[in-house]
Design a protein around this motif. Structure first.
Motif, short mmCIF file in Angstrom:
data_model
loop_
_atom_site.label_atom_id
_atom_site.label_comp_id
_atom_site.label_asym_id
_atom_site.label_seq_id
_atom_site.Cartn_x
_atom_site.Cartn_y
_atom_site.Cartn_z
N GLU A 63 11.21 -2.62 -11.13
CA GLU A 63 12.05 -2.57 -9.92
C GLU A 63 11.33 -1.86 -8.78
O GLU A 63 11.35 -2.29 -7.63
CB GLU A 63 13.36 -1.85 -10.25
CG GLU A 63 14.35 -1.82 -9.08
CD GLU A 63 14.77 -3.21 -8.68
OE1 GLU A 63 15.06 -3.42 -7.49
OE2 GLU A 63 14.82 -4.10 -9.56
N ALA A 64 10.65 -0.73 -9.21
CA ALA A 64 9.88 0.00 -8.18
C ALA A 64 8.76 -0.86 -7.62
O ALA A 64 8.45 -0.84 -6.43
CB ALA A 64 9.33 1.29 -8.78
N ARG A 65 8.14 -1.65 -8.54
CA ARG A 65 7.05 -2.52 -8.08
C ARG A 65 7.57 -3.59 -7.12
O ARG A 65 6.93 -3.90 -6.12
CB ARG A 65 6.39 -3.16 -9.30
CG ARG A 65 5.17 -4.00 -8.93
CD ARG A 65 4.52 -4.54 -10.19
NE ARG A 65 3.35 -5.33 -9.83
CZ ARG A 65 2.58 -5.96 -10.70
NH1 ARG A 65 2.88 -5.89 -12.01
NH2 ARG A 65 1.54 -6.66 -10.31
N ARG A 66 8.76 -4.14 -7.48
CA ARG A 66 9.35 -5.12 -6.57
C ARG A 66 9.66 -4.49 -5.21
O ARG A 66 9.40 -5.08 -4.16
CB ARG A 66 10.62 -5.71 -7.20
CG ARG A 66 10.35 -6.74 -8.29
CD ARG A 66 11.62 -7.50 -8.64
NE ARG A 66 12.60 -6.62 -9.28
CZ ARG A 66 12.67 -6.40 -10.58
NH1 ARG A 66 11.80 -7.01 -11.41
NH2 ARG A 66 13.59 -5.60 -11.08
N ALA A 67 10.21 -3.24 -5.23
CA ALA A 67 10.50 -2.55 -3.96
C ALA A 67 9.20 -2.26 -3.19
O ALA A 67 9.14 -2.40 -1.97
CB ALA A 67 11.25 -1.24 -4.24
N LYS A 69 6.42 -3.92 -3.42
CA LYS A 69 5.90 -5.18 -2.87
C LYS A 69 6.65 -5.56 -1.60
O LYS A 69 6.06 -6.01 -0.61
CB LYS A 69 6.02 -6.28 -3.92
CG LYS A 69 5.32 -7.58 -3.51
CD LYS A 69 5.32 -8.57 -4.64
CE LYS A 69 4.54 -9.82 -4.23
NZ LYS A 69 5.02 -10.44 -3.00
N GLY A 70 8.00 -5.34 -1.64
CA GLY A 70 8.76 -5.61 -0.42
C GLY A 70 8.30 -4.74 0.74
O GLY A 70 8.19 -5.19 1.88
N ARG A 71 8.04 -3.43 0.45
CA ARG A 71 7.58 -2.51 1.50
C ARG A 71 6.21 -2.92 2.02
O ARG A 71 5.94 -2.87 3.22
CB ARG A 71 7.52 -1.09 0.93
CG ARG A 71 7.02 -0.04 1.90
CD ARG A 71 7.88 0.01 3.14
NE ARG A 71 7.43 1.04 4.06
CZ ARG A 71 7.79 1.11 5.33
NH1 ARG A 71 8.64 0.21 5.83
NH2 ARG A 71 7.34 2.07 6.09
N ILE A 72 5.36 -3.36 1.04
CA ILE A 72 4.03 -3.80 1.46
C ILE A 72 4.14 -5.02 2.37
O ILE A 72 3.45 -5.13 3.39
CB ILE A 72 3.16 -4.12 0.21
CG1 ILE A 72 2.80 -2.81 -0.50
CG2 ILE A 72 1.91 -4.88 0.62
CD1 ILE A 72 2.12 -3.03 -1.85
N ASP A 73 5.06 -5.92 2.02
CA ASP A 73 5.27 -7.10 2.87
C ASP A 73 5.74 -6.68 4.26
O ASP A 73 5.30 -7.24 5.28
CB ASP A 73 6.30 -8.04 2.22
CG ASP A 73 5.76 -8.68 0.95
OD1 ASP A 73 4.53 -8.71 0.79
OD2 ASP A 73 6.58 -9.14 0.13
N GLU A 74 6.67 -5.68 4.31
CA GLU A 74 7.14 -5.18 5.61
C GLU A 74 5.99 -4.58 6.41
O GLU A 74 5.85 -4.81 7.61
CB GLU A 74 8.24 -4.14 5.40
CG GLU A 74 9.54 -4.71 4.86
CD GLU A 74 10.56 -3.61 4.61
OE1 GLU A 74 10.26 -2.44 4.95
OE2 GLU A 74 11.64 -3.91 4.09
N LEU A 75 5.17 -3.75 5.71
CA LEU A 75 4.05 -3.12 6.40
C LEU A 75 3.04 -4.15 6.90
O LEU A 75 2.49 -4.02 8.00
CB LEU A 75 3.36 -2.11 5.46
CG LEU A 75 4.16 -0.86 5.11
CD1 LEU A 75 3.42 -0.03 4.07
CD2 LEU A 75 4.43 -0.02 6.36
N MET A 76 2.80 -5.17 6.08
CA MET A 76 1.89 -6.22 6.51
C MET A 76 2.44 -6.95 7.73
O MET A 76 1.71 -7.29 8.66
CB MET A 76 1.65 -7.21 5.36
CG MET A 76 0.86 -6.62 4.19
SD MET A 76 -0.80 -6.08 4.68
CE MET A 76 -1.56 -7.65 5.06
#
Length: 678
Positions: A63-67, A69-76
């Motif tokens: 779940e943390a990894r999914r979160a 990844k979502g944050r990384i997508d936002e940062l990207m």
């Protein structure tokens, strides 16, 4: 039998004992195995719990990894958006640079055209001078022949003079040169006349006058550039003046005024006080023909009335008013050497004389202040107290610094040495050459601005004590430094950046650098204008009446008389219609007001005078400047000036009108209506 039974019974008991032992052993083994099984079951339970915990941990990590990844997508995405913004800003900067390059190219082309026009004007002046010489020679020749004809007519009869009429005809038919000025061109028009049918009548006219009639000289109305209060930094084409006899007082070229330049000019031509006649040279015609035209204008040259001092203490102004402050009211060795012992600005103001009807000169300080000396700290304390009573936040002192050489620094030193002086202050670097002509140009330089390699650091070092003073004026918590003429500074962008770096290295912190709009020079017109944090208006610089006919131009002296009402109208309209930030760089534009600007005490020729000053007009201008600052959330307005007596702009009281000007300024500053109380 019994023994056999006994043996059998013994065997059975042994067997039973063995079986019981085996049973007991089996029970022990069973107990042991049960214990092992129980222990194993407990271990299994523990392992199952551990497995369940591990699975929960794995689920949490997933779940943390999914979160993540979502944050990384936002940062990207943010990075992509930021890169797009940076690309846009870079493109805007490239476009801005291209625009600046275009403006600089236009400026260079304009300067080339101006240089060409000036060359043409010099050629015109030479041609005009040559025509004047030819005209004078023709007049002298005609007068000589006319005198000869008179002598001959007195000695012989009319019939005997008939052959002489043929002698006079060539002179009457000779073309007369008329010099016409229109815009930037000068043309010669020749009016040729044939032999008259009645030569005797024309001969009589010549004989009666004893001289030829002088050809008329016509000129077009003055252009906007000629009638402007000051010339813009990129000089506009100028109208060729009507031909006049050359005198020692006729200047070669009109030059723009430089307010902070503290040098005198030869005394104006004498004129009896109260006389409406133009000033005259000793042995010649009026120096300023056309001054009598001031009588035709529909305003008083100076409309005010005497007022006593009004105390505005206890009131809080909506904005901070700063007054430019001239320190040249104490003697220094340099002025003693250049202009004579004891020279100060009072030397200029004392010699002033009225030059046109209603012209307010000389201007004398009120008895409350007298001809003060700024080397006396008590004088500065009185000035500070007067300013505070009238709601003025502080003084902007001109700072004369020439690559380490300081002039007129005494008032600043006294303010720093006396923290009890209750006045805020900031510095305006008067980065002009010190010359004999008050224009900052490369003429008759007494001390020049050299702009040496280490000057930026040395300049900040020289004012660091002032910048640290708690009374020093700050904007957004940062000390403010003004540059009077940014166009003069060499490598302006590097200079300002090195100022900031040096201030940071000295522990002063961030500073703000503002520029004065002197000589009509806004930040948008400078290639390095983006390095400034603000710009300050500097009227009457960059103030051009739209119609040159609204003023009076005295051509042979390069003088202008401009209606004050026109200046107020232009400036108030500008504040109402235009933004208070520069269009290109977006930096704040702080408004400045002024009074009846008049530099005749400093100038014999090429002077300019704002005529028609009145208290209601001044009140209107100040009030509009205050409202403009409030609308744009700006903290400051400026006034030119506190004590520029040599230029007729001062808030200090004078003998004739007392405290009328500063009272009016304060009423407008505090939002009070205009009052004209004697």
């Amino acid at each position: 039998m019994d023994e056999q039974e006994n043996d059998t019974e013994a065997v059975q008991r042994q067997r039973i004992a063995r079986l019981e032992a085996e049973l007991q052993q089996a029970e022990l083994e069973s107990s042991r195995k049960s214990a092992v099984i129980g222990s194993r079951n407990m271990r299994i339970d523990e392992l199952m719990q551990m497995r369940r915990d591990k699975q929960a941990t794995i689920d949490g990590l997933r779940e943390a990894r999914r979160a993540q990844k979502g944050r990384i997508d936002e940062l990207m995405q943010m990075r992509r958006d930021k890169q797009a913004t940076i690309d846009g800003l870079r493109e805007a900067r490239r476009a801005q640079k291209r625009r600046i390059d275009e403006l600089m190219q236009m400026r260079r082309e304009k300067q080339a055209i101006i240089t060409e026009l000036r060359e043409a004007r010099r050629a015109q002046k030479e041609r005009i001078a040559m025509l004047e010489v030819e005209l004078a020679a023709a007049r002298a020749e005609l007068a000589e022949k006319g005198a000869a004809i008179v002598a001959m007519r007195d000695s012989v009869s009319w019939r005997a003079t008939k052959p002489l009429r043929a002698i006079t005809r060539p002179f009457k038919s000779r073309p007369q040169a008329t010099v016409e000025t229109s815009g930037d061109t000068c043309m010669e028009s020749h009016a040729s006349s044939g032999l008259t049918q009645e030569p005797e009548r024309e001969s009589d006219a010549v004989l009666q006058s004893g001289q030829a009639t002088r050809p008329a000289v016509a000129s077009q109305p003055e252009t906007q550039a000629d009638s402007a209060v000051v010339l813009s930094p990129v000089p506009q084409p100028e109208v060729a003046p009507a031909p006049v006899p050359k005198t020692d007082s006729t200047p070669e070229e009109p030059e723009p005024e430089a307010a902070p330049e503290p040098t005198p000019e030869p005394e104006p031509a004498p004129k009896s006080e109260g006389s409406s006649a133009p000033a005259r040279d000793k042995n010649g015609p009026p120096l300023y023909p056309g001054l009598e035209a001031i009588q035709g204008l529909d305003f008083e040259p100076y409309a005010s009335a005497y007022q006593e001092d009004v105390d505005f203490s206890g009131k809080e102004p909506p904005v901070k008013a700063l007054a430019f402050y001239l320190p040249q009211f104490h003697a220094i060795p340099e002025n003693d050497a250049w202009w004579g012992e004891g020279f100060t600005e009072w030397t200029n103001t004392r010699k002033a004389k009225p030059l046109y009807p209603g012209h307010y000169e000389p201007k004398e300080p009120h008895d409350d202040i007298g001809y003060y000396d700024l080397s006396d700290v008590e004088t500065i304390k009185r000035q500070a107290a007067l300013a505070r009573r009238h709601g003025i936040h502080g003084f902007c002192l001109y700072y004369y610094w020439f690559s380490g050489k300081k002039l007129l620094e005494k008032p600043l030193e006294l303010i720093l040495a006396h923290p009890e002086i209750d006045i805020n202050f900031c510095l305006c670097w008067a980065n002009e050459n010190w010359t004999r002509r008050w224009d900052g140009q490369e003429n008759d330089i007494l001390i020049a601005q050299e702009y040496d390699q280490d000057d930026p650091e040395r300049f900040i070092d020289s004012i660091q004590d002032a910048l640290r003073d708690p009374r020093y004026i700050r904007s957004e918590g940062r000390p403010v430094i003004l540059i009077y003429n940014p166009l003069r500074a060499k490598d302006l962008g590097t200079l300002v950046k090195r100022w900031r770096t040096r201030a940071h290295d000295l522990g002063i912190g961030a500073i703000q650098v503002w520029m004065c709009q002197s000589f009509g020079m806004p930040a948008d017109s400078l290639e390095d204008g983006l390095y400034f944090d603000g710009e300050v208006g500097f009227p009457p610089h960059s103030t051009h009446p739209p119609d040159g006919s609204t003023g009076i131009t005295i051509e042979n002296a390069r003088c202008n008389i401009i209606p004050y009402e026109e200046i107020v109208r232009i400036k108030t309209q500008d504040m109402q219609e235009k933004a208070s930030r520069s269009p290109l760089f977006g930096i704040p534009q702080y408004r400045t007001v002024t009074m009846a600007w008049d530099n005749t005490p400093r100038k014999k020729t090429a002077w300019r005078s704002l005529c028609g000053f009145s208290l209601p007009l001044f009140h209107r201008w100040v009030g509009e400047a205050v409202e403009n600052a409030k609308r744009n959330n700006q903290d400051f307005i400026f006034v030119n000036a506190w004590n520029e007596w040599g230029e007729g702009v001062y808030l200090e009281p004078d003998k004739r009108y007392g405290y009328a000007t500063i009272n009016t300024f304060s009423r407008a500053l505090f939002g009070e209506g205009f009052e004209d109380k004697e």
